[in-house]
Design a protein around this motif. Structure first.
Motif, mmCIF file in Angstrom:
data_model
loop_
_atom_site.group_PDB
_atom_site.id
_atom_site.type_symbol
_atom_site.label_atom_id
_atom_site.label_comp_id
_atom_site.label_asym_id
_atom_site.label_seq_id
_atom_site.Cartn_x
_atom_site.Cartn_y
_atom_site.Cartn_z
ATOM 1 N N MET A 47 -9.152 -17.356 -8.827
ATOM 2 C CA MET A 47 -9.046 -16.410 -7.664
ATOM 3 C C MET A 47 -8.083 -15.441 -7.308
ATOM 4 S SD MET A 47 -12.032 -14.278 -7.216
ATOM 5 C CE MET A 47 -13.596 -13.789 -6.164
ATOM 6 N N GLY A 48 -7.348 -16.743 -7.720
ATOM 7 C CA GLY A 48 -5.532 -17.024 -7.089
ATOM 8 C C GLY A 48 -5.209 -15.679 -8.093
ATOM 9 N N LEU A 49 -5.291 -16.368 -9.055
ATOM 10 C CA LEU A 49 -4.382 -15.269 -10.046
ATOM 11 C C LEU A 49 -4.649 -13.640 -10.435
ATOM 12 C CD1 LEU A 49 -4.069 -18.131 -12.923
ATOM 13 C CD2 LEU A 49 -2.673 -16.922 -12.483
ATOM 14 N N THR A 50 -6.363 -13.957 -10.280
ATOM 15 C CA THR A 50 -6.860 -12.033 -9.967
ATOM 16 C C THR A 50 -5.966 -11.670 -9.046
ATOM 17 O OG1 THR A 50 -8.777 -13.212 -11.134
ATOM 18 C CG2 THR A 50 -9.061 -10.888 -10.650
ATOM 19 N N ALA A 51 -5.820 -12.032 -8.095
ATOM 20 C CA ALA A 51 -5.728 -11.421 -6.866
ATOM 21 C C ALA A 51 -3.744 -11.243 -7.210
ATOM 22 C CB ALA A 51 -5.830 -12.117 -5.636
ATOM 23 N N ALA A 52 -3.664 -12.254 -7.621
ATOM 24 C CA ALA A 52 -2.179 -11.626 -7.597
ATOM 25 C C ALA A 52 -1.918 -10.154 -8.416
ATOM 26 C CB ALA A 52 -1.436 -12.958 -8.133
ATOM 27 N N SER A 53 -2.645 -10.763 -9.647
ATOM 28 C CA SER A 53 -2.426 -9.691 -11.094
ATOM 29 C C SER A 53 -2.870 -8.494 -10.000
ATOM 30 C CB SER A 53 -3.567 -9.431 -12.484
ATOM 31 O OG SER A 53 -3.796 -8.634 -12.771
ATOM 32 N N GLN A 54 -4.150 -7.937 -9.173
ATOM 33 C CA GLN A 54 -4.238 -7.012 -8.059
ATOM 34 C C GLN A 54 -3.403 -6.524 -7.733
ATOM 35 O OE1 GLN A 54 -8.184 -6.178 -6.801
ATOM 36 N NE2 GLN A 54 -6.695 -5.393 -4.571
ATOM 37 N N VAL A 55 -2.543 -7.006 -6.892
ATOM 38 C CA VAL A 55 -0.754 -7.026 -6.306
ATOM 39 C C VAL A 55 0.250 -6.059 -7.516
ATOM 40 C CG1 VAL A 55 0.714 -7.402 -4.920
ATOM 41 C CG2 VAL A 55 -0.610 -9.121 -4.373
ATOM 42 N N VAL A 56 0.068 -6.709 -8.641
ATOM 43 C CA VAL A 56 0.791 -6.149 -9.468
ATOM 44 C C VAL A 56 0.136 -4.394 -9.806
ATOM 45 C CG1 VAL A 56 1.954 -6.470 -11.951
ATOM 46 C CG2 VAL A 56 1.927 -8.496 -10.116
ATOM 47 N N ALA A 57 -0.496 -5.196 -10.183
ATOM 48 C CA ALA A 57 -1.508 -3.550 -10.433
ATOM 49 C C ALA A 57 -0.954 -2.316 -9.436
ATOM 50 C CB ALA A 57 -2.619 -3.526 -10.705
ATOM 51 N N ILE A 58 -0.926 -2.423 -8.257
ATOM 52 C CA ILE A 58 -0.609 -1.771 -7.234
ATOM 53 C C ILE A 58 0.428 -1.006 -7.212
ATOM 54 C CG2 ILE A 58 -1.441 -1.466 -4.926
ATOM 55 C CD1 ILE A 58 -3.324 -3.172 -4.532
ATOM 56 N N ASN A 59 1.613 -1.869 -7.492
ATOM 57 C CA ASN A 59 2.766 -1.686 -7.641
ATOM 58 C C ASN A 59 3.496 -1.194 -8.581
ATOM 59 O OD1 ASN A 59 3.940 -2.824 -4.518
ATOM 60 N ND2 ASN A 59 3.600 -4.829 -5.344
ATOM 61 N N PHE A 60 2.385 -1.918 -9.882
ATOM 62 C CA PHE A 60 2.797 -1.107 -10.894
ATOM 63 C C PHE A 60 2.473 0.760 -11.522
ATOM 64 C CE2 PHE A 60 3.788 -0.212 -15.229
ATOM 65 C CZ PHE A 60 2.844 0.447 -16.038
ATOM 66 N N GLN A 61 1.201 0.527 -10.509
ATOM 67 C CA GLN A 61 0.876 2.126 -10.104
ATOM 68 C C GLN A 61 2.216 3.236 -8.979
ATOM 69 O OE1 GLN A 61 -2.638 3.750 -7.252
ATOM 70 N NE2 GLN A 61 -3.580 3.843 -9.277
ATOM 71 N N THR A 62 2.874 2.295 -7.900
ATOM 72 C CA THR A 62 3.704 2.995 -7.594
ATOM 73 C C THR A 62 4.847 3.316 -8.485
ATOM 74 O OG1 THR A 62 3.182 2.513 -5.541
ATOM 75 C CG2 THR A 62 5.272 2.678 -5.374
ATOM 76 N N VAL A 63 5.335 1.897 -9.092
ATOM 77 C CA VAL A 63 6.619 2.573 -11.003
ATOM 78 C C VAL A 63 6.391 3.348 -11.182
ATOM 79 C CG1 VAL A 63 8.079 1.214 -11.828
ATOM 80 C CG2 VAL A 63 7.437 0.523 -9.862
ATOM 81 N N ALA A 64 5.065 2.955 -11.447
ATOM 82 C CA ALA A 64 4.572 4.736 -13.279
ATOM 83 C C ALA A 64 4.649 6.296 -12.445
ATOM 84 C CB ALA A 64 3.699 4.060 -13.257
ATOM 85 N N ALA A 65 3.928 6.049 -10.986
ATOM 86 C CA ALA A 65 3.772 6.964 -10.581
ATOM 87 C C ALA A 65 6.056 7.905 -9.898
ATOM 88 C CB ALA A 65 3.633 7.324 -8.967
ATOM 89 N N ALA A 66 6.803 7.208 -10.198
ATOM 90 C CA ALA A 66 8.153 6.681 -10.038
ATOM 91 C C ALA A 66 8.845 7.902 -10.966
ATOM 92 C CB ALA A 66 8.169 6.007 -8.683
ATOM 93 N N ASN A 67 8.244 6.964 -11.855
ATOM 94 C CA ASN A 67 9.421 7.106 -13.296
ATOM 95 C C ASN A 67 8.311 8.411 -14.554
ATOM 96 O OD1 ASN A 67 10.841 5.238 -13.854
ATOM 97 N ND2 ASN A 67 9.691 4.310 -12.637
ATOM 98 N N ASP A 68 6.961 8.943 -13.428
ATOM 99 C CA ASP A 68 6.218 10.256 -14.245
ATOM 100 C C ASP A 68 5.941 9.682 -15.185
ATOM 101 O OD1 ASP A 68 6.861 12.004 -12.361
ATOM 102 O OD2 ASP A 68 8.590 12.501 -12.962
ATOM 103 N N TYR A 69 4.816 8.437 -15.156
ATOM 104 C CA TYR A 69 4.440 7.835 -16.134
ATOM 105 C C TYR A 69 5.006 7.896 -17.292
ATOM 106 C CZ TYR A 69 1.158 8.245 -13.225
ATOM 107 O OH TYR A 69 0.552 8.656 -11.944
ATOM 108 N N TRP A 70 6.880 7.743 -17.109
ATOM 109 C CA TRP A 70 7.734 7.109 -18.914
ATOM 110 C C TRP A 70 7.359 8.339 -19.761
ATOM 111 C CZ3 TRP A 70 5.508 3.380 -15.929
ATOM 112 C CH2 TRP A 70 6.230 2.558 -15.256
ATOM 113 N N LYS A 71 7.141 9.144 -19.600
ATOM 114 C CA LYS A 71 6.346 10.786 -20.077
ATOM 115 C C LYS A 71 7.628 11.129 -21.136
ATOM 116 C CE LYS A 71 2.331 12.124 -17.817
ATOM 117 N NZ LYS A 71 1.916 12.873 -17.215
#
Lengths: 77, 77, 77, 77, 77, 77
Positions: free
Chosen positions: B53-77
């Motif tokens: 559960m600790g690893l899954t929770a950590a992966s979820q925080v990364v997923a939320i931050n990745f969503q922010t970074v991906a939007a910030a970079n227009d998804y590297w299109k």
């Protein structure tokens, strides 16, 4: 927590790092708005600051608030 | 964690993979901002790194931050 | 996990299903970046793969990553 | 909780801080809509207001609602 | 779960209700991709389907996937 | 829960408060789609309605669904 003290004048920040600081502040104010008693918050600190799940959960709240602040600043492009 | 060290100059990255690395960094800084004591963080590592559960929770925080970074970079299109 | 192996060349996929596969990969890489030791991950597998909350939590991380990948591909319209 | 009392006339607020207050209100109404009995809510208060994970979880709900209110107000630019 | 069976041809649905059904399917596929053994999933069903937190957590995954599907369909305006 | 009963004709609502009601409905349908047996749901009610974390978790699902409904209605501007 709806007193007259202005703690959130704006979501705009000069840099991404300042935006991250603001996300930390928003996260803490979310806690303080629910539990205004600073003594209670001090007493509880170790319960999350010395607990892996507690720290991960705190980091998640920061991530959600940072997502909001980043969008508010057009990702500081 | 509002010292002068610039650890987040920008959300822009050249590639999606670098964006994922930045999301990891944002997630870890979310923890470090809450618990700056590196010794405590080292002591707690196994509590999440050896816990499903600790690893899954950590992966979820990364997923939320990745969503922010991906939007910030227009998804590297 | 910032070695030179390119595992995330792009967020673009041909289909929604491939996008879902990429979301699974992002979720797993979020775990692997936190715990690179594959032996530990194997040992922990049953802790989440045979646990209802563990499976739901894993599905949530996939949902967040899929949201990112779907937006990156303009929802494959 | 679908009585005639108008508690949410609009998502528009003059300032970011008022937006944060609205996010707190939305979060509390999410709880009150699920458990309308104020006596039960009072009895349960210490269970989250004196619990680190409870306070973090509450702050997360505020963060999600604040994200909605901030977008509704174009981030008070 | 990267076999050739096409279970996600598109995110487009005719109605919001069909979109909700698709969100349910995405949520279940997130679980099935993590635990493909249907016998295990059957055995675990009561662990979440007869547990308040389990049901709430499942509803949250559906909410995240529905957010994605709704955006993909421009909210069926 | 893919019967013919139309419970979600549209995401459009006249007001923000009606949008919040719809978010409550979406959250409840997320639970009902996972556990259709109303007797089980009644039996479980106190497990979350008389539990602080249960109520917070329920409020979070409402917050995510409200975010979707608010975007679907251009925030009722």
């Amino acid at each position: 927590m709806s007193n007259q003290e202005v703690w959130l004048p704006s979501l705009q920040t000069k840099t991404a790092q300042e935006g991250f600081e603001l996300a930390l502040k928003l996260s803490r104010m979310g806690v303080k708005s629910t539990q205004p008693d600073v003594e209670v918050l001090k007493r509880l600190r170790n319960d999350y600051a010395e607990d892996a799940m507690g720290l991960t959960a705190a980091s998640q709240v920061v991530a959600i608030n940072f997502q909001t602040v980043a969008a508010a600043n057009d990702y500081w492009k």
